[in-house]
Design a protein around this motif. Structure first.
Motif, PDB file in Angstrom:
ATOM      1  N   VAL A 324       0.837  -1.208   0.000  1.00 24.03           N
ATOM      2  CA  VAL A 324       0.000   0.000   0.000  1.00 24.03           C
ATOM      3  C   VAL A 324       0.864   1.246   0.000  1.00 24.03           C
ATOM      4  CG1 VAL A 324      -1.674   1.351   1.324  1.00 24.03           C
ATOM      5  CG2 VAL A 324      -1.953  -1.115   1.151  1.00 24.03           C
ATOM      6  N   LEU A 325       1.873   1.260   0.851  1.00 29.61           N
ATOM      7  CA  LEU A 325       2.743   2.433   0.967  1.00 29.61           C
ATOM      8  C   LEU A 325       3.531   2.667  -0.313  1.00 29.61           C
ATOM      9  CD1 LEU A 325       3.451   4.550   3.092  1.00 29.61           C
ATOM     10  CD2 LEU A 325       5.398   3.140   3.738  1.00 29.61           C
ATOM     11  N   PHE A 326       4.013   1.593  -0.909  1.00 28.59           N
ATOM     12  CA  PHE A 326       4.817   1.671  -2.129  1.00 28.59           C
ATOM     13  C   PHE A 326       4.042   2.358  -3.258  1.00 28.59           C
ATOM     14  CE2 PHE A 326       5.999  -0.404  -6.207  1.00 28.59           C
ATOM     15  CZ  PHE A 326       7.295   0.077  -6.304  1.00 28.59           C
ATOM     16  N   VAL A 327       2.741   2.071  -3.352  1.00 28.05           N
ATOM     17  CA  VAL A 327       1.916   2.651  -4.418  1.00 28.05           C
ATOM     18  C   VAL A 327       1.367   4.017  -4.020  1.00 28.05           C
ATOM     19  CG1 VAL A 327      -0.098   2.285  -5.891  1.00 28.05           C
ATOM     20  CG2 VAL A 327       1.282   0.332  -5.206  1.00 28.05           C
ATOM     21  N   SER A 328       1.079   4.202  -2.733  1.00 31.03           N
ATOM     22  CA  SER A 328       0.374   5.411  -2.282  1.00 31.03           C
ATOM     23  C   SER A 328       1.214   6.680  -2.369  1.00 31.03           C
ATOM     24  CB  SER A 328      -0.112   5.233  -0.842  1.00 31.03           C
ATOM     25  OG  SER A 328      -1.091   4.227  -0.761  1.00 31.03           O
ATOM     26  N   ILE A 329       2.493   6.590  -2.006  1.00 33.47           N
ATOM     27  CA  ILE A 329       3.327   7.792  -1.926  1.00 33.47           C
ATOM     28  C   ILE A 329       3.410   8.522  -3.265  1.00 33.47           C
ATOM     29  CG2 ILE A 329       5.641   8.670  -1.459  1.00 33.47           C
ATOM     30  CD1 ILE A 329       4.025   7.894   1.036  1.00 33.47           C
ATOM     31  N   PRO A 330       3.735   7.835  -4.379  1.00 35.69           N
ATOM     32  CA  PRO A 330       3.751   8.554  -5.667  1.00 35.69           C
ATOM     33  C   PRO A 330       2.381   9.126  -6.029  1.00 35.69           C
ATOM     34  CG  PRO A 330       4.796   6.395  -5.881  1.00 35.69           C
ATOM     35  CD  PRO A 330       4.142   6.427  -4.557  1.00 35.69           C
ATOM     36  N   LEU A 331       1.328   8.364  -5.728  1.00 37.29           N
ATOM     37  CA  LEU A 331      -0.029   8.824  -6.040  1.00 37.29           C
ATOM     38  C   LEU A 331      -0.369  10.098  -5.284  1.00 37.29           C
ATOM     39  CD1 LEU A 331      -2.737   8.281  -7.469  1.00 37.29           C
ATOM     40  CD2 LEU A 331      -3.397   6.886  -5.492  1.00 37.29           C
ATOM     41  N   VAL A 332       0.033  10.170  -4.030  1.00 35.69           N
ATOM     42  CA  VAL A 332      -0.230  11.362  -3.209  1.00 35.69           C
ATOM     43  C   VAL A 332       0.452  12.585  -3.810  1.00 35.69           C
ATOM     44  CG1 VAL A 332       0.256  12.461  -0.982  1.00 35.69           C
ATOM     45  CG2 VAL A 332      -0.649  10.135  -1.059  1.00 35.69           C
ATOM     46  N   LEU A 333       1.698  12.428  -4.232  1.00 35.38           N
ATOM     47  CA  LEU A 333       2.438  13.546  -4.823  1.00 35.38           C
ATOM     48  C   LEU A 333       1.754  14.052  -6.100  1.00 35.38           C
ATOM     49  CD1 LEU A 333       6.092  12.227  -4.353  1.00 35.38           C
ATOM     50  CD2 LEU A 333       4.906  13.957  -2.992  1.00 35.38           C
ATOM     51  N   VAL A 334       1.297  13.117  -6.931  1.00 33.03           N
ATOM     52  CA  VAL A 334       0.592  13.497  -8.164  1.00 33.03           C
ATOM     53  C   VAL A 334      -0.692  14.248  -7.835  1.00 33.03           C
ATOM     54  CG1 VAL A 334      -0.638  12.598 -10.169  1.00 33.03           C
ATOM     55  CG2 VAL A 334       1.577  11.636  -9.538  1.00 33.03           C
ATOM     56  N   LEU A 335      -1.434  13.756  -6.839  1.00 32.36           N
ATOM     57  CA  LEU A 335      -2.711  14.372  -6.466  1.00 32.36           C
ATOM     58  C   LEU A 335      -2.522  15.776  -5.897  1.00 32.36           C
ATOM     59  CD1 LEU A 335      -4.650  11.389  -4.868  1.00 32.36           C
ATOM     60  CD2 LEU A 335      -5.308  12.672  -6.902  1.00 32.36           C
ATOM     61  N   ILE A 336      -1.507  15.953  -5.063  1.00 30.38           N
ATOM     62  CA  ILE A 336      -1.272  17.271  -4.465  1.00 30.38           C
ATOM     63  C   ILE A 336      -1.021  18.329  -5.544  1.00 30.38           C
ATOM     64  CG2 ILE A 336       0.392  18.602  -3.092  1.00 30.38           C
ATOM     65  CD1 ILE A 336       0.633  16.155  -1.255  1.00 30.38           C
ATOM     66  N   ILE A 337      -0.296  17.918  -6.590  1.00 27.64           N
ATOM     67  CA  ILE A 337       0.013  18.857  -7.680  1.00 27.64           C
ATOM     68  C   ILE A 337      -1.187  19.081  -8.591  1.00 27.64           C
ATOM     69  CG2 ILE A 337       1.440  19.191  -9.739  1.00 27.64           C
ATOM     70  CD1 ILE A 337       3.635  17.547  -8.248  1.00 27.64           C
ATOM     71  N   SER A 338      -1.920  18.017  -8.914  1.00 29.96           N
ATOM     72  CA  SER A 338      -2.957  18.105  -9.950  1.00 29.96           C
ATOM     73  C   SER A 338      -4.337  18.522  -9.443  1.00 29.96           C
ATOM     74  CB  SER A 338      -3.086  16.754 -10.661  1.00 29.96           C
ATOM     75  OG  SER A 338      -3.492  15.750  -9.744  1.00 29.96           O
ATOM     76  N   THR A 339      -4.631  18.282  -8.161  1.00 25.80           N
ATOM     77  CA  THR A 339      -5.994  18.512  -7.659  1.00 25.80           C
ATOM     78  C   THR A 339      -6.492  19.955  -7.819  1.00 25.80           C
ATOM     79  OG1 THR A 339      -5.883  16.649  -6.124  1.00 25.80           O
ATOM     80  CG2 THR A 339      -7.478  18.372  -5.604  1.00 25.80           C
ATOM     81  N   PRO A 340      -5.676  21.001  -7.571  1.00 25.17           N
ATOM     82  CA  PRO A 340      -6.198  22.368  -7.755  1.00 25.17           C
ATOM     83  C   PRO A 340      -6.735  22.605  -9.167  1.00 25.17           C
ATOM     84  CG  PRO A 340      -4.077  22.434  -6.640  1.00 25.17           C
ATOM     85  CD  PRO A 340      -4.290  21.022  -7.065  1.00 25.17           C
ATOM     86  N   TYR A 341      -6.031  22.077 -10.170  1.00 25.37           N
ATOM     87  CA  TYR A 341      -6.461  22.267 -11.563  1.00 25.37           C
ATOM     88  C   TYR A 341      -7.733  21.467 -11.853  1.00 25.37           C
ATOM     89  CZ  TYR A 341      -1.666  23.971 -11.785  1.00 25.37           C
ATOM     90  OH  TYR A 341      -0.503  24.662 -11.539  1.00 25.37           O
ATOM     91  N   LEU A 342      -7.815  20.272 -11.281  1.00 19.06           N
ATOM     92  CA  LEU A 342      -9.005  19.446 -11.480  1.00 19.06           C
ATOM     93  C   LEU A 342     -10.224  20.064 -10.806  1.00 19.06           C
ATOM     94  CD1 LEU A 342      -7.374  15.934 -10.888  1.00 19.06           C
ATOM     95  CD2 LEU A 342      -8.118  16.900 -13.077  1.00 19.06           C
ATOM     96  N   LEU A 343     -10.014  20.664  -9.636  1.00 23.77           N
ATOM     97  CA  LEU A 343     -11.137  21.303  -8.930  1.00 23.77           C
ATOM     98  C   LEU A 343     -11.695  22.477  -9.723  1.00 23.77           C
ATOM     99  CD1 LEU A 343      -9.783  21.293  -5.248  1.00 23.77           C
ATOM    100  CD2 LEU A 343     -11.721  19.991  -6.110  1.00 23.77           C
ATOM    101  N   LEU A 344     -10.819  23.211 -10.377  1.00 24.91           N
ATOM    102  CA  LEU A 344     -11.261  24.377 -11.148  1.00 24.91           C
ATOM    103  C   LEU A 344     -12.133  23.986 -12.345  1.00 24.91           C
ATOM    104  CD1 LEU A 344      -8.009  26.546 -11.087  1.00 24.91           C
ATOM    105  CD2 LEU A 344     -10.187  27.085  -9.985  1.00 24.91           C
ATOM    106  N   LEU A 345     -11.993  22.744 -12.807  1.00 24.73           N
ATOM    107  CA  LEU A 345     -12.838  22.279 -13.908  1.00 24.73           C
ATOM    108  C   LEU A 345     -14.318  22.265 -13.519  1.00 24.73           C
ATOM    109  CD1 LEU A 345     -10.748  19.269 -15.293  1.00 24.73           C
ATOM    110  CD2 LEU A 345     -10.985  21.539 -16.311  1.00 24.73           C
TER     111      LEU A 345
END
Length: 445
Positions: A324-345
């Motif tokens: 879980v940790l091995f997969v989650s950490i990269p996913l969290v980093l991607v989400l932190i960067i991309s979520t503001p732009y996705l929310l604006l949609l």
């Protein structure tokens, strides 16, 4: 960080990892499809029906989820635990499933009138504008959800990966199809009605599938001839003794995940609910990895416990945490960067969801570091420990919401959520260390 990388490298070198990764990837794919369709639904609802419609949709869906968990009486969780055990003991699963379904029918019969009246006299809590036959629509959705969840858990209890995986995202796919058809025909269907229609389709599909699986397993599983006297329906108290401890855990988990919505609706308006709901939608993408591995691991833990293989039990839990940790950490980093732009949609106003998203994400990541302690304790029969921990968690969650929710709105709800799950998983890790002298996560008290 070096310690984590070292353990991850060791994990990847395991011979039996491929099977675990494949099974987890299959379940993940179903959840991923559900998440993508869910985000598409949010976009359609926000742009076509307005901001408050997201709040209405979230309340309806959340109430459907929690009500179905109430009706299930923990049977979905006990099925995950008992079907693998029955298989190990070479006992027929049919009496157990029949007894569970009988109890399910009784709970729905007792549930109908009080909940119908509750919804009827509080319709304005769920809706801004009246929908014809709304109480009936909501109850139909709840009943359908209940049967779908039971069928899905039974499928997983029989170690069937693909149907379980498809069931993770099937409801959102069906809702999206119903909404899209309505918009295409220029006859928009209210999102809440679309949920009810989708759940009916879902329940029908998985109900038929469960019948086929039970028929196949009854023929394929060798039954001990000496167990024929045990083919009678189990007594009600025997079923409840297995399900009720898990029931309490399930309710606490669901209320912690979705209870912030109800406090927000009580203290604030539907727009505040919409912003919090959007934050949870994106933050729970992180939780998707955790729940995926948990869905694979639960019957495995029950199986190892039934065989009395404690080293394999601990090893299964540790490897799952690492995965879980091995997969989650990269996913969290991607989400932190991309979520503001996705929310604006969804609209400029939804940028307000970013702060609660970050708060919830922190809580979910720390939960992963502690490991899936609540699931481990439930699947290994330590229900009293889980009950005590969940009681403490529930009191903490309600207290924090009563204090923070009126003051800080959706940010307060997010703080209450993250604080509660961190405390709960920390206490679970402590309980496991005391009982087994091992820790299954990277953090432990």
């Amino acid at each position: 960080m070096k310690k984590i990388l070292k353990k991850t490298s060791k994990l990847l070198s395991q011979k039996n990892l491929l099977k675990k990764v494949k099974s987890t990837a299959v379940i993940f794919s179903g959840k991923f499809v559900g998440i993508v369709c869910g985000l598409a639904l949010n976009y359609i609802i926000a742009t076509q029906y307005g901001t408050t419609a997201i709040g209405e949709y979230s309340l309806f869906l959340s109430f459907t989820n929690i009500s179905s968990m109430l009706l299930l009486l923990g049977l979905n969780r006990s099925t995950l635990k008992n079907l693998p055990e029955l298989k190990v003991k070479k006992l027929s699963p049919i009496p157990w499933l029949k007894g569970n379904l009988r109890l399910l029918l009784v709970s729905q019969f007792l549930f109908f009138i009080p909940v119908y009246l509750l919804i009827l006299f509080n319709e304005d809590y769920f809706l801004r504008d009246h929908i014809e036959y709304f109480p009936i629509i909501l109850i139909v959705a709840i009943f359908a959800r209940t049967y779908k969840e039971f069928s899905l858990s039974s499928s997983r209890g029989f170690m069937k990966i693909w149907p379980y995986a498809l069931g993770q995202g099937s409801m959102n796919v069906f809702v999206l199809c119903v909404l899209a058809i309505g918009l295409y025909l220029d006859n928009p269907i209210h999102p809440n009605k679309s949920i009810a229609i989708a759940l009916l389709i879902d329940a029908l599909v998985y109900g038929i599938y469960l019948i086929l699986v039970v028929s196949h397993e009854s023929k394929a599983t060798p039954i001990d001839p000496n167990s024929q006297d045990k083919l009678a329906l189990p007594k009600l108290k025997n079923i409840l003794s297995e399900s009720l401890p898990l029931y309490y855990t399930t309710l606490i988990n669901f209320f912690t995940l979705q209870g912030g919505i109800y406090f927000l609706r009580y203290f604030h308006d539907l727009e505040e609910v919409s912003f919090y709901s959007m934050a949870t939608r994106y933050a729970f993408i992180v939780n998707m990895i955790y729940m995926t591995v948990k869905g694979y691991t639960s019957p495995q833990l029950a199986k190892h416990k039934a065989n009395g293989d404690i080293p394999a039990l601990i090893d299964e839990a540790k490897k799952s945490t690492q995965l879980v940790l091995f997969v989650s950490i990269p996913l969290v980093l991607v989400l932190i960067i991309s979520t503001p732009y996705l929310l604006l949609l969804h609209g400029e106003e939804f940028i307000k969801s970013y702060v609660p998203f970050l708060i919830i994400t922190v809580g979910l990541v720390l939960k992963v570091f502690f490991g899936a302690g609540d699931n481990f304790l439930n699947m290994t029969g330590h229900n009293k420990d889980v009950k005590r921990i969940n009681t403490i968690s529930f009191i903490l969650f309600v207290t924090l919401n009563l204090i923070l929710n009126p003051l800080y709105s959706y940010n307060g709800a997010a703080i209450a959520f993250s604080s509660t799950i961190i405390v709960r998983h920390a206490l679970c890790s402590l309980s496991i260390r005391r009982t087994y002298k091992y820790k299954i996560g990277y953090l432990s008290l």
